[in-house]
Design a protein around this motif. Structure first.
Motif, PDB file in Angstrom:
ATOM      1  N   SER A  23       0.673  -1.373   0.143  1.00 28.73           N
ATOM      2  CA  SER A  23       0.040   0.329   0.396  1.00 28.73           C
ATOM      3  C   SER A  23       1.171   1.020  -0.209  1.00 28.73           C
ATOM      4  O   SER A  23       1.203   2.243  -0.940  1.00 28.73           O
ATOM      5  N   LEU A  90     -13.375  12.245   2.089  1.00 27.17           N
ATOM      6  CA  LEU A  90     -14.248  11.989   0.653  1.00 27.17           C
ATOM      7  C   LEU A  90     -16.182  13.210   0.322  1.00 27.17           C
ATOM      8  O   LEU A  90     -16.554  13.096  -0.223  1.00 27.17           O
ATOM      9  N   LYS A 116      -9.126  10.325  -4.673  1.00 25.43           N
ATOM     10  CA  LYS A 116     -10.273   9.809  -4.960  1.00 25.43           C
ATOM     11  C   LYS A 116     -10.677   8.633  -6.025  1.00 25.43           C
ATOM     12  O   LYS A 116     -11.305   7.792  -5.824  1.00 25.43           O
ATOM     13  N   ILE A 118      -8.183   6.481  -6.117  1.00 23.98           N
ATOM     14  CA  ILE A 118      -7.275   5.604  -5.379  1.00 23.98           C
ATOM     15  C   ILE A 118      -8.309   4.796  -4.154  1.00 23.98           C
ATOM     16  O   ILE A 118      -9.245   3.462  -4.824  1.00 23.98           O
ATOM     17  N   MET A 119      -9.643   5.643  -3.876  1.00 26.58           N
ATOM     18  CA  MET A 119     -10.740   5.478  -3.382  1.00 26.58           C
ATOM     19  C   MET A 119     -11.695   4.110  -4.172  1.00 26.58           C
ATOM     20  O   MET A 119     -12.466   3.700  -3.506  1.00 26.58           O
ATOM     21  N   ASP A 122      -8.993   0.422  -6.221  1.00 26.56           N
ATOM     22  CA  ASP A 122      -8.036   0.525  -5.346  1.00 26.56           C
ATOM     23  C   ASP A 122      -9.360  -0.569  -4.163  1.00 26.56           C
ATOM     24  O   ASP A 122      -8.840   0.216  -2.709  1.00 26.56           O
ATOM     25  N   SER A 126      -8.685   1.034   0.189  1.00 28.61           N
ATOM     26  CA  SER A 126      -9.642   1.995  -0.091  1.00 28.61           C
ATOM     27  C   SER A 126     -10.519   1.330   1.135  1.00 28.61           C
ATOM     28  O   SER A 126     -10.812   1.749   2.168  1.00 28.61           O
ATOM     29  N   GLU A 127     -10.462   0.203   1.315  1.00 30.99           N
ATOM     30  CA  GLU A 127     -11.426  -1.298   2.462  1.00 30.99           C
ATOM     31  C   GLU A 127     -11.215   0.064   4.082  1.00 30.99           C
ATOM     32  O   GLU A 127     -11.199  -0.002   5.079  1.00 30.99           O
ATOM     33  N   LEU A 130     -11.382   3.634   3.940  1.00 32.82           N
ATOM     34  CA  LEU A 130     -12.443   3.897   4.504  1.00 32.82           C
ATOM     35  C   LEU A 130     -12.898   3.671   6.706  1.00 32.82           C
ATOM     36  O   LEU A 130     -13.679   3.940   6.872  1.00 32.82           O
ATOM     37  N   LYS A 299     -17.617   6.902  -1.626  1.00 29.67           N
ATOM     38  CA  LYS A 299     -15.911   5.938  -1.806  1.00 29.67           C
ATOM     39  C   LYS A 299     -15.984   5.832  -3.137  1.00 29.67           C
ATOM     40  O   LYS A 299     -15.058   6.165  -4.090  1.00 29.67           O
TER      41      LYS A 299
END
Length: 549
Positions: A23, A90, A116, A118-119, A122, A126-127, A130, A299
């Motif tokens: 990451s 976000l 954004k 990436i969110m 990926d 992103s998980e 978040l 997301k």
């Protein structure tokens, strides 16, 4: 700022996860490393579209700026190996905090637009982010920080509207009841008085007689129109159908904006407990469902603005122009109308005087505080009324459930019927109507009339919760075909198209490229799961319409 922070989040916790090497390498390939000095600010309260920062070296204090009579203070500390940010990254909301370096260091900066992306693309990273952002927002909410202070009185309709908006948008805030000694002193310290209520205080700005719209504009959550703004898809309404449409639209590559006249959640957000929604065997509240749907939409890059009231729609050339209540106009290639339906008001004297302070259309924690274990009346015979009655009775108050029909079995799910009938604190008034409201500043008693016998009964009630019927939120959409009750007609319910012309697609209204989903649509199931499915299905038709137009 060197004082001890409010919280030092343990490394490895949900709010402070350790990013793996993969990451970090991915982030470094997309950002730039910058040297910073003690006293530098990475961002300030009020800044928008924040970049994403990973601390390579040094330490940074997260500071809540001074507001009103409250001094600035440090709320968190981040250091090498940790990253900055929370949900405002976000939502598009202006930052509520300031990041101040307290020693020389080095940061990895990821531009907001890249972050954004990436969110949205990926899944693994992103998980992780978040989950961390949600956990950090919960910490800020639990701290009741003074970033936003709301002053008012319990039972005030205006104050409740502000609190409901702040709660649904998960805006960290502190509620100050001026009926208490502490509240009166806090109000006096602002230099304002009760004539200015409800009052919002944030970052040194005072908003007397504040509205949710003014609060949204101040914290950066209101829609900001810019010349040339155009979207592939605009969704009007942010209940389950609207959020689902936004998620499916954005996740499939459409530039998507979701607007709501109040706040995300729709009628679902008003439910204290939902137990028959797929995937949640233990049930969840409407607020939880709204939060999860909103975070999921953000997301995928959905732009959301609330409150944003759409007052007119018209076709201009190849585009669809939406006019907002404040006069702004924006253009869309397609529109999904998901404005739902609103519970009807009862035609009773004094209704308007009690509404918002003693009469409600929702049973969340905010409304339940008004009852405070005192007796209440719930009107309605479907699931929302049953859920409300059980929730209020579970808080320790006696509940009179008023049902116009001869029994509650006709419209209420069986699992709710069994619980309502068995609950010792719920009394069912079948074949009955509420015919009178009595009280001073707050509701005190309600008259219930039995239609079978004509007898009146006056019951004690600190509040009335109304879940009667539904009026579609489509009056603003002129020119669209509707049924006798005002619900939007779509696809097969519309008149047959002229020979040689394209017939309406599934969920398409009589207006080209304008679709309807959820409770506002004629023939909808009026269930949350069905609304979610309709929102997603409407977007499938949006893709077809945009491809063939």
């Amino acid at each position: 700022m060197t004082q001890r922070p409010t919280f030092r989040v343990p490394v490895g916790s949900a709010a402070n996860p350790v990013l793996d090497r993969g990451s970090l390498d991915r982030l470094r390939s997309l950002g730039t490393v910058e040297d910073v000095s003690a006293g530098d600010t990475l961002f300030r309260a009020g800044d928008e579209n924040l970049d994403f920062f990973v601390m390579e070296a040094g330490r940074v204090n997260i500071v809540r700026e001074a507001t009103g009579g409250s001094r600035a203070r440090t709320v968190a500390l981040w250091q090498a190996g940790e990253f900055l940010g929370e949900l405002s990254m976000l939502t598009g909301q202006a930052s509520i905090l300031t990041a101040l370096m307290i020693e020389p260091g080095r940061v990895l900066r990821i531009p907001n637009a890249v972050f954004k992306q990436i969110m949205a693309t990926d899944a693994g990273l992103s998980e992780t982010l978040l989950e961390a952002f949600r956990a950090r927002r919960r910490l800020l909410m639990a701290a009741a920080d003074r970033t936003v202070e709301l002053f008012g009185r319990e039972g005030s309709a205006g104050a409740l509207a502000l609190r409901r908006y702040a709660a649904r948008m998960e805006l960290p805030h502190r509620w100050i009841d001026v009926a208490t000694d502490e509240g009166r002193k806090a109000l006096a310290a602002t230099g304002l008085n009760e004539a200015d209520l409800p009052l919002v205080l944030t970052r040194g700005t005072a908003l007397p007689k504040a509205t949710p719209r003014q609060l949204a504009e101040t914290v950066g959550l209101a829609f900001r129109y810019r010349d040339g703004d155009s979207f592939d898809l605009v969704v009007v309404g942010a209940g389950p159908a609207g959020l689902a449409a936004g998620i499916y639209g954005a996740s499939e590559g459409l530039s998507t904006l979701v607007l709501d006249a109040l706040a995300p959640g729709g009628q679902a957000a008003a439910s204290s407990r939902i137990e028959n929604y797929l995937g949640f065997p233990s049930g969840l509240s409407g607020a939880e469902l709204t939060e999860l749907g909103l975070v999921q939409a953000l997301k995928f890059g959905v732009r959301l603005s609330a409150p944003a009231d759409v007052v007119r729609l018209q076709h201009e050339g190849d585009g669809i122009v939406l006019e907002l209540g404040d006069g702004d106009r924006l253009t869309a290639r397609s529109v999904v109308v998901a404005t739902g339906a609103r519970y009807r008001r009862l035609p009773l004297e004094n209704w308007a005087e009690f509404e918002g302070g003693s009469i409600f259309f929702a049973t969340t924690e905010l409304e339940a505080r008004t009852v405070a274990q005192r007796p209440s009346v719930v009107v309605g015979g479907a699931n929302s009324a049953g859920q409300a009655a059980l929730y209020l009775a579970g808080l320790g108050g006696d509940v009179s459930l008023v049902v116009r029909g001869p029994s509650i079995e006709a419209k209420m799910s069986a699992y709710l019927v069994d619980r309502v009938v068995a609950h010792e604190r719920i009394r069912i008034h079948a074949s009955s109507d509420v015919t009178g409201l009595h009280g001073g500043e707050q509701l005190e008693e309600v008259t219930i009339t039995c239609s079978a016998t004509g007898e009146d009964e006056r019951v004690t009630a600190a509040a009335l919760f109304c879940f009667v019927g539904a009026e579609p939120g489509a009056s603003w959409l002129s020119g669209a075909e509707v049924d006798g009750s005002g619900f939007l007609l779509t696809d097969v319910d519309l008149p047959a198209p002229e020979e040689g012309s394209r017939g309406p697609l599934p969920f398409e209204t009589s207006l080209p490229r304008v679709f309807a989903a959820g409770d506002v649509r004629h023939g909808s199931m009026k269930r949350i799961a069905a609304a979610v499915g309709e929102g997603a299905s409407a977007v499938a038709s949006v893709h077809r319409a945009l491809a063939v137009r």
